[in-house]
Design an enzyme around this catalytic site. Structure first.
Site, PDB file in Angstrom:
ATOM      1  N   ASP A   1       0.863  -1.180   0.000  1.00 53.34           N
ATOM      2  CA  ASP A   1       0.000   0.000   0.000  1.00 53.34           C
ATOM      3  C   ASP A   1       0.899   1.230   0.000  1.00 53.34           C
ATOM      4  O   ASP A   1       1.839   1.330   0.804  1.00 53.34           O
ATOM      5  CB  ASP A   1      -0.901   0.030   1.234  1.00 53.34           C
ATOM      6  CG  ASP A   1      -2.080  -0.933   1.125  1.00 53.34           C
ATOM      7  OD1 ASP A   1      -2.165  -1.656   0.112  1.00 53.34           O
ATOM      8  OD2 ASP A   1      -2.900  -0.950   2.049  1.00 53.34           O
TER       9      ASP A   1
ATOM     10  N   HIS B   1      -6.327   2.433  -4.777  1.00 55.42           N
ATOM     11  CA  HIS B   1      -6.450   2.705  -3.338  1.00 55.42           C
ATOM     12  C   HIS B   1      -7.261   3.986  -3.117  1.00 55.42           C
ATOM     13  O   HIS B   1      -7.196   4.569  -2.039  1.00 55.42           O
ATOM     14  CB  HIS B   1      -5.066   2.808  -2.703  1.00 55.42           C
ATOM     15  CG  HIS B   1      -5.010   2.427  -1.256  1.00 55.42           C
ATOM     16  ND1 HIS B   1      -5.815   1.468  -0.684  1.00 55.42           N
ATOM     17  CD2 HIS B   1      -4.224   2.892  -0.248  1.00 55.42           C
ATOM     18  CE1 HIS B   1      -5.530   1.353   0.597  1.00 55.42           C
ATOM     19  NE2 HIS B   1      -4.576   2.207   0.896  1.00 55.42           N
TER      20      HIS B   1
ATOM     21  N   HIS C   1      -8.184   8.362  -0.161  1.00 54.57           N
ATOM     22  CA  HIS C   1      -7.980   7.451   0.968  1.00 54.57           C
ATOM     23  C   HIS C   1      -9.004   7.683   2.088  1.00 54.57           C
ATOM     24  O   HIS C   1      -8.677   7.704   3.270  1.00 54.57           O
ATOM     25  CB  HIS C   1      -6.560   7.597   1.523  1.00 54.57           C
ATOM     26  CG  HIS C   1      -6.095   6.400   2.318  1.00 54.57           C
ATOM     27  ND1 HIS C   1      -6.175   6.342   3.695  1.00 54.57           N
ATOM     28  CD2 HIS C   1      -5.542   5.225   1.924  1.00 54.57           C
ATOM     29  CE1 HIS C   1      -5.687   5.186   4.122  1.00 54.57           C
ATOM     30  NE2 HIS C   1      -5.292   4.487   3.062  1.00 54.57           N
TER      31      HIS C   1
ATOM     32  N   HIS D   1       3.826  -1.986   3.734  1.00 58.04           N
ATOM     33  CA  HIS D   1       3.705  -0.579   3.341  1.00 58.04           C
ATOM     34  C   HIS D   1       5.025  -0.111   2.725  1.00 58.04           C
ATOM     35  O   HIS D   1       6.111  -0.366   3.269  1.00 58.04           O
ATOM     36  CB  HIS D   1       3.323   0.291   4.532  1.00 58.04           C
ATOM     37  CG  HIS D   1       1.877   0.169   4.899  1.00 58.04           C
ATOM     38  ND1 HIS D   1       1.395  -0.854   5.676  1.00 58.04           N
ATOM     39  CD2 HIS D   1       0.796   0.931   4.550  1.00 58.04           C
ATOM     40  CE1 HIS D   1       0.087  -0.724   5.818  1.00 58.04           C
ATOM     41  NE2 HIS D   1      -0.304   0.343   5.148  1.00 58.04           N
TER      42      HIS D   1
END
Length: 267
Positions: A87, A138, A142, A235
């Site tokens: 991510d 994504h 967010h 991440h």
């Protein structure tokens, strides 16, 4: 003469209509849900990790809701496949090294990106695509999706979809809900936009740049929790992840695990 004239006009009308259909962009897709009857109860994704290489408990109810709406979180329990995902909301300076390690180890990953990342790191996104990685959605900003209306969900998803398509001629098909939060309603909404929701079966506290976990402890945690059909979430803003990635991949492979692309996902 008049017949020829009208024939030409007819052909022009058909051609114009065809062009208008072709030029319809991705944002013109419509959400189709049973909004009045489907639940919008917010689900915060969580897992109960273990260290015996067995598939973790992701919550039977939550998994059922996810999979009934074309989502995935765990693969085939009989095959030692791992699906590596990152991510990335912004670039912290580590992705070039991550891509280098992935290339050296012949591993394909999926990068779930926000609009900020795409708009500020075009060369890295281009490299991801060129090197055979998957770019996933994504969302633009967010935001927690259950807090959004259907029109807002459509904008958050399809505006990013359109941007990626226009910049890179690349069409995304996987989505990871921001903050790991979704509802039955939002799953139906993104599914109707052509997206498969991808959750995870392993994650750990790696995102805080000011409080990065110790490298050796992190590597041991990741390796001890390897399991068949794993969707691993890391991440990309983590220095620890970047520094241990090569060792982690090599150790996983030495244990018989294979890193697969989400396009090769097997239930």
């Amino acid at each position: 003469m008049s017949k020829i004239k009208y024939g030409i006009i007819g052909i022009l009308i058909i051609a114009i209509f065809s062009l208008s259909v072709i030029s319809m962009n991705a944002t013109e897709k419509e959400i189709s849900t049973n909004a009045e009857s489907v639940s919008n109860k917010k689900i915060g994704w969580g897992i109960k990790r273990n260290d015996n290489h067995e598939q973790p408990d992701v919550g039977s109810s939550n998994r059922k809701i996810l999979e009934q709406n074309n989502g995935i979180t765990l693969g085939n329990p009989e095959k030692k496949y791992v699906y590596l995902t990152f991510d990335e909301g912004y670039e912290a300076g580590y992705t070039p090294k991550i891509l280098e390690v992935l290339k050296e180890n012949e591993v394909k990953a999926t990068f779930f990106l926000t609009a900020h990342y795409i708009n500020t790191q075009e060369e890295l996104v281009k490299q991801m695509i060129a090197e055979g990685h998957i770019v996933g959605n994504h969302t633009v900003n967010h935001k927690s999706m259950p807090d959004l209306s259907e029109e807002q969900i459509k904008n958050e998803v399809m505006q990013l979809h359109q941007t990626i398509y226009e910049k890179f001629n690349y069409e995304m098909k996987y989505i990871r809900p921001p903050k790991g939060e979704f509802s039955e309603r939002t799953l139906q909404a993104t599914n109707s936009l052509g997206y498969k929701t991808v959750m995870w079966s392993f994650a750990y506290e790696d995102w805080n740049e000011e409080k990065q976990p110790e490298e050796e402890k992190s590597k041991v945690k990741i390796v001890n929790n390897l399991h068949n059909g794993e969707i691993m979430l890391l991440h990309g803003n983590s220095k620890t992840n970047t520094d241990i990635l090569d060792r982690m991949i090599k150790e996983a492979k030495s244990m018989g695990y294979e890193f697969k692309s989400l396009d090769e996902f097997e239930k």
